[in-house]
Design a protein around this motif. Structure first.
Motif, PDB file in Angstrom:
ATOM      1  N   ILE A   9       0.834  -1.203   0.000  1.00 45.21           N
ATOM      2  CA  ILE A   9       0.000   0.000   0.000  1.00 45.21           C
ATOM      3  C   ILE A   9       0.869   1.254   0.000  1.00 45.21           C
ATOM      4  O   ILE A   9       0.567   2.244  -0.674  1.00 45.21           O
ATOM      5  N   GLY A  10       1.982   1.200   0.733  1.00 43.52           N
ATOM      6  CA  GLY A  10       2.899   2.337   0.757  1.00 43.52           C
ATOM      7  C   GLY A  10       3.479   2.637  -0.614  1.00 43.52           C
ATOM      8  O   GLY A  10       3.599   3.800  -1.014  1.00 43.52           O
ATOM      9  N   TRP A  11       3.824   1.587  -1.363  1.00 43.09           N
ATOM     10  CA  TRP A  11       4.381   1.811  -2.699  1.00 43.09           C
ATOM     11  C   TRP A  11       3.313   2.209  -3.706  1.00 43.09           C
ATOM     12  O   TRP A  11       3.605   2.898  -4.694  1.00 43.09           O
ATOM     13  N   ILE A  12       2.059   1.801  -3.464  1.00 41.58           N
ATOM     14  CA  ILE A  12       0.958   2.283  -4.318  1.00 41.58           C
ATOM     15  C   ILE A  12       0.783   3.788  -4.118  1.00 41.58           C
ATOM     16  O   ILE A  12       0.636   4.546  -5.094  1.00 41.58           O
ATOM     17  N   TYR A  13       0.786   4.244  -2.866  1.00 40.88           N
ATOM     18  CA  TYR A  13       0.664   5.680  -2.607  1.00 40.88           C
ATOM     19  C   TYR A  13       1.839   6.431  -3.212  1.00 40.88           C
ATOM     20  O   TYR A  13       1.675   7.507  -3.818  1.00 40.88           O
ATOM     21  N   PHE A  14       3.045   5.864  -3.078  1.00 40.51           N
ATOM     22  CA  PHE A  14       4.232   6.494  -3.654  1.00 40.51           C
ATOM     23  C   PHE A  14       4.085   6.641  -5.167  1.00 40.51           C
ATOM     24  O   PHE A  14       4.369   7.698  -5.734  1.00 40.51           O
ATOM     25  N   SER A  15       3.635   5.585  -5.828  1.00 41.26           N
ATOM     26  CA  SER A  15       3.501   5.609  -7.286  1.00 41.26           C
ATOM     27  C   SER A  15       2.452   6.627  -7.734  1.00 41.26           C
ATOM     28  O   SER A  15       2.676   7.403  -8.668  1.00 41.26           O
ATOM     29  N   ALA A  16       1.291   6.603  -7.065  1.00 39.16           N
ATOM     30  CA  ALA A  16       0.212   7.519  -7.458  1.00 39.16           C
ATOM     31  C   ALA A  16       0.608   8.970  -7.232  1.00 39.16           C
ATOM     32  O   ALA A  16       0.426   9.824  -8.111  1.00 39.16           O
ATOM     33  N   TRP A  17       1.141   9.275  -6.058  1.00 37.93           N
ATOM     34  CA  TRP A  17       1.523  10.652  -5.762  1.00 37.93           C
ATOM     35  C   TRP A  17       2.675  11.100  -6.667  1.00 37.93           C
ATOM     36  O   TRP A  17       2.722  12.251  -7.094  1.00 37.93           O
ATOM     37  N   SER A  18       3.604  10.218  -6.971  1.00 41.99           N
ATOM     38  CA  SER A  18       4.725  10.588  -7.841  1.00 41.99           C
ATOM     39  C   SER A  18       4.258  10.837  -9.269  1.00 41.99           C
ATOM     40  O   SER A  18       4.642  11.829  -9.908  1.00 41.99           O
ATOM     41  N   GLY A  73      12.598  10.534  15.930  1.00 35.11           N
ATOM     42  CA  GLY A  73      11.509   9.871  16.634  1.00 35.11           C
ATOM     43  C   GLY A  73      10.396  10.848  16.921  1.00 35.11           C
ATOM     44  O   GLY A  73       9.432  10.959  16.153  1.00 35.11           O
ATOM     45  N   PRO A  74      10.513  11.592  18.045  1.00 37.61           N
ATOM     46  CA  PRO A  74       9.440  12.528  18.396  1.00 37.61           C
ATOM     47  C   PRO A  74       9.197  13.600  17.344  1.00 37.61           C
ATOM     48  O   PRO A  74       8.066  14.042  17.158  1.00 37.61           O
ATOM     49  N   GLU A  75      10.273  14.018  16.642  1.00 36.92           N
ATOM     50  CA  GLU A  75      10.117  15.116  15.677  1.00 36.92           C
ATOM     51  C   GLU A  75       9.288  14.706  14.464  1.00 36.92           C
ATOM     52  O   GLU A  75       8.504  15.497  13.940  1.00 36.92           O
ATOM     53  N   THR A  76       9.462  13.468  14.011  1.00 36.30           N
ATOM     54  CA  THR A  76       8.859  13.075  12.736  1.00 36.30           C
ATOM     55  C   THR A  76       7.891  11.902  12.826  1.00 36.30           C
ATOM     56  O   THR A  76       7.076  11.719  11.925  1.00 36.30           O
ATOM     57  N   GLY A  77       7.962  11.114  13.886  1.00 38.65           N
ATOM     58  CA  GLY A  77       7.209   9.878  13.889  1.00 38.65           C
ATOM     59  C   GLY A  77       7.813   8.900  12.902  1.00 38.65           C
ATOM     60  O   GLY A  77       8.944   9.058  12.458  1.00 38.65           O
ATOM     61  N   GLN A  78       7.045   7.859  12.544  1.00 36.82           N
ATOM     62  CA  GLN A  78       7.551   6.842  11.621  1.00 36.82           C
ATOM     63  C   GLN A  78       7.686   7.402  10.205  1.00 36.82           C
ATOM     64  O   GLN A  78       6.745   7.966   9.656  1.00 36.82           O
ATOM     65  N   VAL A  79       8.854   7.254   9.612  1.00 37.96           N
ATOM     66  CA  VAL A  79       9.093   7.647   8.224  1.00 37.96           C
ATOM     67  C   VAL A  79       9.559   6.406   7.466  1.00 37.96           C
ATOM     68  O   VAL A  79      10.539   5.769   7.847  1.00 37.96           O
ATOM     69  N   ASP A  80       8.843   6.061   6.390  1.00 35.03           N
ATOM     70  CA  ASP A  80       9.187   4.894   5.585  1.00 35.03           C
ATOM     71  C   ASP A  80      10.020   5.316   4.375  1.00 35.03           C
ATOM     72  O   ASP A  80      10.073   6.496   4.008  1.00 35.03           O
ATOM     73  N   LEU A  81      10.658   4.311   3.751  1.00 36.57           N
ATOM     74  CA  LEU A  81      11.488   4.603   2.587  1.00 36.57           C
ATOM     75  C   LEU A  81      10.682   5.265   1.471  1.00 36.57           C
ATOM     76  O   LEU A  81      11.167   6.176   0.802  1.00 36.57           O
ATOM     77  N   ASN A  82       9.431   4.819   1.267  1.00 40.57           N
ATOM     78  CA  ASN A  82       8.634   5.420   0.200  1.00 40.57           C
ATOM     79  C   ASN A  82       8.327   6.891   0.488  1.00 40.57           C
ATOM     80  O   ASN A  82       8.156   7.680  -0.441  1.00 40.57           O
ATOM     81  N   ASP A  83       8.278   7.288   1.770  1.00 39.15           N
ATOM     82  CA  ASP A  83       8.093   8.699   2.120  1.00 39.15           C
ATOM     83  C   ASP A  83       9.283   9.533   1.655  1.00 39.15           C
ATOM     84  O   ASP A  83       9.126  10.629   1.099  1.00 39.15           O
TER      85      ASP A  83
END
Length: 276
Positions: A9-18, A73-83
């Motif tokens: 799902i993360g890579w689907i969002y990455f593809s669509a937004w890109s 951590g606190p500044e950004t929360g979870q950040v994935d590679l697709n982000d």
């Protein structure tokens, strides 16, 4: 919840937004026949473009810190590679689109002074505040000392500024479409893919929260997803309901004022139909 499903799902969002960035980039070439000298960016509001450049610069820094820094951590929360890859790609395409804006005819399409002041103010704040906090973890204001909370770091502020830009950047384009009574020159493919990306980005965060994979939710990513979907719905209404497409000549966008546009309030008001 399966981590594989979340990743897909993360890579689907990455593809669509890109992919959403290419609709406008390609459309700017197609607005007048085949000569590059006759292409146009009149349908794309330049305030939107200017805010995109600053917004995705901040978002790239924000995501880079969240993904690569061991102290994040606190500044950004979870950040994935697709982000991270999405923000880099978005910045690159925004920069290429900015080159189009310098080269192609713009008509009376200009960046408003208030937008320039707004962007300069954010940059000055980040440079000054970032310089101060990098030199010392304690800020002295008169006789008082101030130790910034992690949520008030310059990285966090870049994320907050990106959110404010995303909330505001669509308003000039909405007004531009209303002023012209047309969405011509504004890519509907951009909007449809943007909505798709926002939906799957939100879904990825929701599944991560349900599955308990990540305690720290990425607040900027969450808010961006919601903001994008809400504005995209408005643009879809403008394009398909308020200003529906009409068949017009391919070169109508930049004809003489008496033929296809009138000038109101400093804007080049294009009154023909849509071409997407």
């Amino acid at each position: 919840v399966s981590q594989v499903l979340i990743d897909v799902i993360g890579w689907i969002y990455f593809s669509a937004w890109s992919l959403s960035f290419y609709g406008q980039f390609i459309l700017n070439f197609r607005l007048k026949k085949y000569s590059i000298a006759k292409c146009s960016v009149e349908g794309m509001n330049l305030d939107f473009l200017a805010m995109n450049l600053t917004g995705f610069t901040f978002y790239s820094i924000y995501n880079s810190y969240g993904y690569f820094s061991p102290d994040a951590g606190p500044e950004t929360g979870q950040v994935d590679l697709n982000d991270v890859l999405f923000s880099y790609h978005a910045l690159l395409i925004s920069a290429l689109t900015a080159i189009q804006a310098f080269v192609f005819p713009k008509g009376n399409n200009r960046i408003m002074k208030i937008t320039i002041v707004y962007l300069i103010a954010m940059w000055l704040f980040c440079i000054i505040y970032g310089s101060i906090t990098m030199v010392s973890s304690t800020i002295y204001i008169g006789a008082k000392t101030f130790i910034p909370d992690p949520h008030l770091s310059v990285i966090s502020f870049m994320g907050y500024f990106k959110l404010s830009i995303s909330f505001l950047k669509y308003l000039p384009q909405m007004y531009w479409n209303w002023k012209r009574k047309s969405t011509k020159g504004w890519s509907i493919a951009n909007i449809l893919l943007d909505f798709t990306g926002g939906f799957f980005s939100f879904l990825q965060l929701a599944l991560e929260a349900i599955g308990g994979q990540h305690i720290e939710i990425n607040p900027v990513k969450l808010a961006l997803s919601i903001i994008c979907m809400l504005y995209d719905i408005i643009f879809v209404i403008q394009h398909y309901c308020l200003y529906p497409q009409r068949k017009i000549p391919n070169n109508a966008l930049n004809e003489e004022p008496e033929a296809s546009n009138s000038r109101e309030g400093g804007y080049s008001v294009l009154t023909d139909g849509n071409e997407h």
